[in-house]
Design a protein around this motif. Structure first.
Motif, short mmCIF file in Angstrom:
data_model
loop_
_atom_site.label_atom_id
_atom_site.label_comp_id
_atom_site.label_asym_id
_atom_site.label_seq_id
_atom_site.Cartn_x
_atom_site.Cartn_y
_atom_site.Cartn_z
N TYR A 47 0.83 -1.20 0.00
CA TYR A 47 0.00 0.00 0.00
C TYR A 47 0.87 1.25 0.00
O TYR A 47 1.92 1.30 0.64
CB TYR A 47 -0.91 0.01 1.22
CG TYR A 47 -1.98 -1.05 1.15
CD1 TYR A 47 -3.14 -0.82 0.43
CD2 TYR A 47 -1.80 -2.27 1.77
CE1 TYR A 47 -4.13 -1.80 0.34
CE2 TYR A 47 -2.78 -3.25 1.69
CZ TYR A 47 -3.93 -3.01 0.98
OH TYR A 47 -4.89 -3.97 0.89
N ARG A 54 2.20 4.81 1.01
CA ARG A 54 2.34 5.46 2.31
C ARG A 54 1.23 6.50 2.55
O ARG A 54 0.83 6.74 3.69
CB ARG A 54 3.71 6.12 2.40
CG ARG A 54 4.04 6.70 3.75
CD ARG A 54 5.44 7.29 3.78
NE ARG A 54 6.47 6.30 3.58
CZ ARG A 54 7.09 5.65 4.57
NH1 ARG A 54 6.77 5.90 5.82
NH2 ARG A 54 8.03 4.76 4.32
N TRP A 92 -1.62 4.95 4.67
CA TRP A 92 -1.28 4.15 5.84
C TRP A 92 -2.08 4.53 7.07
O TRP A 92 -2.22 3.74 7.99
CB TRP A 92 0.20 4.28 6.16
CG TRP A 92 1.09 3.44 5.31
CD1 TRP A 92 0.76 2.71 4.22
CD2 TRP A 92 2.48 3.27 5.50
NE1 TRP A 92 1.87 2.08 3.70
CE2 TRP A 92 2.95 2.42 4.47
CE3 TRP A 92 3.39 3.76 6.42
CZ2 TRP A 92 4.27 2.03 4.37
CZ3 TRP A 92 4.72 3.38 6.32
CH2 TRP A 92 5.15 2.52 5.29
N LEU A 115 -5.54 0.12 7.61
CA LEU A 115 -4.08 0.16 7.73
C LEU A 115 -3.60 0.93 8.95
O LEU A 115 -2.48 0.71 9.41
CB LEU A 115 -3.47 0.75 6.46
CG LEU A 115 -3.79 -0.01 5.17
CD1 LEU A 115 -3.23 0.72 3.96
CD2 LEU A 115 -3.28 -1.42 5.23
N ARG A 143 0.46 -3.42 5.56
CA ARG A 143 0.96 -2.45 4.58
C ARG A 143 1.97 -3.06 3.61
O ARG A 143 2.20 -2.51 2.54
CB ARG A 143 1.64 -1.28 5.31
CG ARG A 143 0.71 -0.54 6.24
CD ARG A 143 1.50 0.46 7.06
NE ARG A 143 0.64 1.12 8.03
CZ ARG A 143 1.11 1.91 8.99
NH1 ARG A 143 2.42 2.10 9.12
NH2 ARG A 143 0.26 2.47 9.83
#
Length: 93
Positions: A8, A10, A13, A18, A25
């Motif tokens: 994923y 950033r 996140w 997440l 992640r």
């Protein structure tokens, strides 16, 4: 079985899920920037190889009825039977 295509980015996140599961992640085979991880090479090495179709698991009525009374023994016996019929299975019991 491959879990995810890519990690994923950033930027997301800190959004659910997440935000509470940081380990999620990084399950991808590719990093978020598109570069491959070592797992890609490992899968590429295996691609095109012959596959072995596993034999069906043949549970008898006795296995089904007695399973809850002797779970471990039943699983050990069934696994040994399965691994004897499957060329690539390696018994660990």
């Amino acid at each position: 079985m491959v879990w995810c295509y890519a990690d994923y980015d950033r930027a997301i996140w800190y959004e659910p899920p997440l935000d509470r599961a940081p380990h999620e992640r990084h399950f991808g085979l590719w990093r978020a920037d598109g570069t491959p991880k070592p797992g890609v090479a490992a899968l590429r090495e295996w691609s095109g190889r012959d596959r072995v179709i596993s034999p069906p698991l043949n549970w008898s009525e006795t296995d089904r009825k007695g399973f809850h009374e002797a779970r471990r023994e039943t699983l050990v016996r069934l696994y040994r039977s399965y691994s004897a019929a499957t060329p690539l299975a390696r018994p660990v019991l």
